[in-house]
Structure formats: C-alpha cells, structure tokens
Motif scaffolding. Structure first.
Motif, PDB file in Angstrom:
ATOM      1  N   TRP A  38     -13.929 -13.355 -74.754  1.00 29.57           N
ATOM      2  CA  TRP A  38     -13.369 -14.632 -75.164  1.00 29.57           C
ATOM      3  C   TRP A  38     -14.128 -15.168 -76.370  1.00 29.57           C
ATOM      4  O   TRP A  38     -13.524 -15.675 -77.318  1.00 29.57           O
ATOM      5  CB  TRP A  38     -13.413 -15.626 -74.010  1.00 29.57           C
ATOM      6  N   ASP A  39     -15.443 -15.061 -76.353  1.00 27.71           N
ATOM      7  CA  ASP A  39     -16.240 -15.529 -77.486  1.00 27.71           C
ATOM      8  C   ASP A  39     -15.902 -14.747 -78.752  1.00 27.71           C
ATOM      9  O   ASP A  39     -15.811 -15.319 -79.831  1.00 27.71           O
ATOM     10  CB  ASP A  39     -17.736 -15.403 -77.188  1.00 27.71           C
ATOM     11  N   GLU A  40     -15.708 -13.441 -78.622  1.00 28.82           N
ATOM     12  CA  GLU A  40     -15.348 -12.624 -79.781  1.00 28.82           C
ATOM     13  C   GLU A  40     -13.983 -13.030 -80.336  1.00 28.82           C
ATOM     14  O   GLU A  40     -13.809 -13.145 -81.554  1.00 28.82           O
ATOM     15  CB  GLU A  40     -15.335 -11.142 -79.408  1.00 28.82           C
ATOM     16  N   ARG A  41     -13.031 -13.261 -79.448  1.00 32.30           N
ATOM     17  CA  ARG A  41     -11.691 -13.675 -79.900  1.00 32.30           C
ATOM     18  C   ARG A  41     -11.753 -15.043 -80.559  1.00 32.30           C
ATOM     19  O   ARG A  41     -11.073 -15.294 -81.561  1.00 32.30           O
ATOM     20  CB  ARG A  41     -10.725 -13.706 -78.719  1.00 32.30           C
ATOM     21  N   LYS A  42     -12.562 -15.936 -80.005  1.00 25.66           N
ATOM     22  CA  LYS A  42     -12.691 -17.267 -80.580  1.00 25.66           C
ATOM     23  C   LYS A  42     -13.310 -17.169 -81.980  1.00 25.66           C
ATOM     24  O   LYS A  42     -12.845 -17.823 -82.912  1.00 25.66           O
ATOM     25  CB  LYS A  42     -13.573 -18.136 -79.675  1.00 25.66           C
ATOM     26  N   LEU A  43     -14.321 -16.344 -82.153  1.00 24.81           N
ATOM     27  CA  LEU A  43     -14.942 -16.159 -83.461  1.00 24.81           C
ATOM     28  C   LEU A  43     -13.943 -15.578 -84.456  1.00 24.81           C
ATOM     29  O   LEU A  43     -13.852 -16.050 -85.599  1.00 24.81           O
ATOM     30  CB  LEU A  43     -16.159 -15.236 -83.338  1.00 24.81           C
ATOM     31  N   GLU A  44     -13.169 -14.587 -84.037  1.00 19.22           N
ATOM     32  CA  GLU A  44     -12.163 -13.997 -84.922  1.00 19.22           C
ATOM     33  C   GLU A  44     -11.131 -15.042 -85.343  1.00 19.22           C
ATOM     34  O   GLU A  44     -10.713 -15.086 -86.504  1.00 19.22           O
ATOM     35  CB  GLU A  44     -11.466 -12.829 -84.230  1.00 19.22           C
ATOM     36  N   THR A  45     -10.737 -15.891 -84.423  1.00 19.62           N
ATOM     37  CA  THR A  45      -9.767 -16.941 -84.731  1.00 19.62           C
ATOM     38  C   THR A  45     -10.334 -17.925 -85.744  1.00 19.62           C
ATOM     39  O   THR A  45      -9.645 -18.327 -86.691  1.00 19.62           O
ATOM     40  CB  THR A  45      -9.351 -17.678 -83.448  1.00 19.62           C
ATOM     41  N   TYR A  46     -11.588 -18.329 -85.562  1.00 15.18           N
ATOM     42  CA  TYR A  46     -12.213 -19.245 -86.517  1.00 15.18           C
ATOM     43  C   TYR A  46     -12.317 -18.609 -87.898  1.00 15.18           C
ATOM     44  O   TYR A  46     -12.101 -19.268 -88.910  1.00 15.18           O
ATOM     45  CB  TYR A  46     -13.605 -19.672 -86.040  1.00 15.18           C
ATOM     46  N   ILE A  47     -12.668 -17.323 -87.939  1.00 13.73           N
ATOM     47  CA  ILE A  47     -12.763 -16.631 -89.224  1.00 13.73           C
ATOM     48  C   ILE A  47     -11.402 -16.597 -89.915  1.00 13.73           C
ATOM     49  O   ILE A  47     -11.294 -16.857 -91.120  1.00 13.73           O
ATOM     50  CB  ILE A  47     -13.333 -15.210 -89.038  1.00 13.73           C
ATOM     51  N   GLU A  48     -10.347 -16.302 -89.164  1.00 12.53           N
ATOM     52  CA  GLU A  48      -8.991 -16.301 -89.739  1.00 12.53           C
ATOM     53  C   GLU A  48      -8.612 -17.689 -90.249  1.00 12.53           C
ATOM     54  O   GLU A  48      -8.024 -17.825 -91.321  1.00 12.53           O
ATOM     55  CB  GLU A  48      -7.978 -15.839 -88.702  1.00 12.53           C
ATOM     56  N   TYR A  49      -8.966 -18.703 -89.494  1.00  8.37           N
ATOM     57  CA  TYR A  49      -8.657 -20.084 -89.881  1.00  8.37           C
ATOM     58  C   TYR A  49      -9.349 -20.445 -91.191  1.00  8.37           C
ATOM     59  O   TYR A  49      -8.729 -20.969 -92.121  1.00  8.37           O
ATOM     60  CB  TYR A  49      -9.079 -21.041 -88.758  1.00  8.37           C
TER      61      TYR A  49
END
Length: 67
Positions: A38-49
């Motif tokens: 979940w933390d990895e997915r959250k980080l990827e989402t923030y990077i995309e944002y």
C-alpha cells in the motif's frame, strides 16, 4: 497405557501450539507485506500526481512566453 495417553496428549498439545504460533507469524507477515504494498502504491500515485502538476505548469508557462 496411561503413559502412552499422556505422550499422545503431549504431542497433540505441541502440534497445536506449533500450528497456532506459525499461523500467527504468517498473519503478521501478510499484514506487513500488504502495508508495504500500500505504501508503494501510495508513493507511485504521489509521483504521478507531481509529474502531472509539473507538466501542466510547464504547459502554462509555455503559453505565457509566446505572443
């Protein structure tokens, strides 16, 4: 005969203890893995944002610098 029954009960108790200890450790391991995912997915989402925001900002600056 009584000693055989006591031995059998001891083996049964040992097996159950081992089973519950292993199940508890596996559950904790699974929870940690899910939290990490979940933390990895959250980080990827923030990077995309942030990438999208940068692209929008650059596009806006490009329009202003024109005519």
């Amino acid at each position: 005969m009584a000693t055989q029954i006591l031995t059998l009960v001891g083996v049964l108790i040992g097996a159950l203890t081992s089973y519950f200890a292993t199940a508890s450790v596996e559950r904790a391991k699974f929870r940690r893995e899910m939290t990490t995912r979940w933390d990895e997915r959250k980080l990827e989402t923030y990077i995309e944002y942030v990438t999208c925001i940068k692209e929008i900002s650059r596009a806006r600056q490009g329009r202003r610098a024109g005519p």
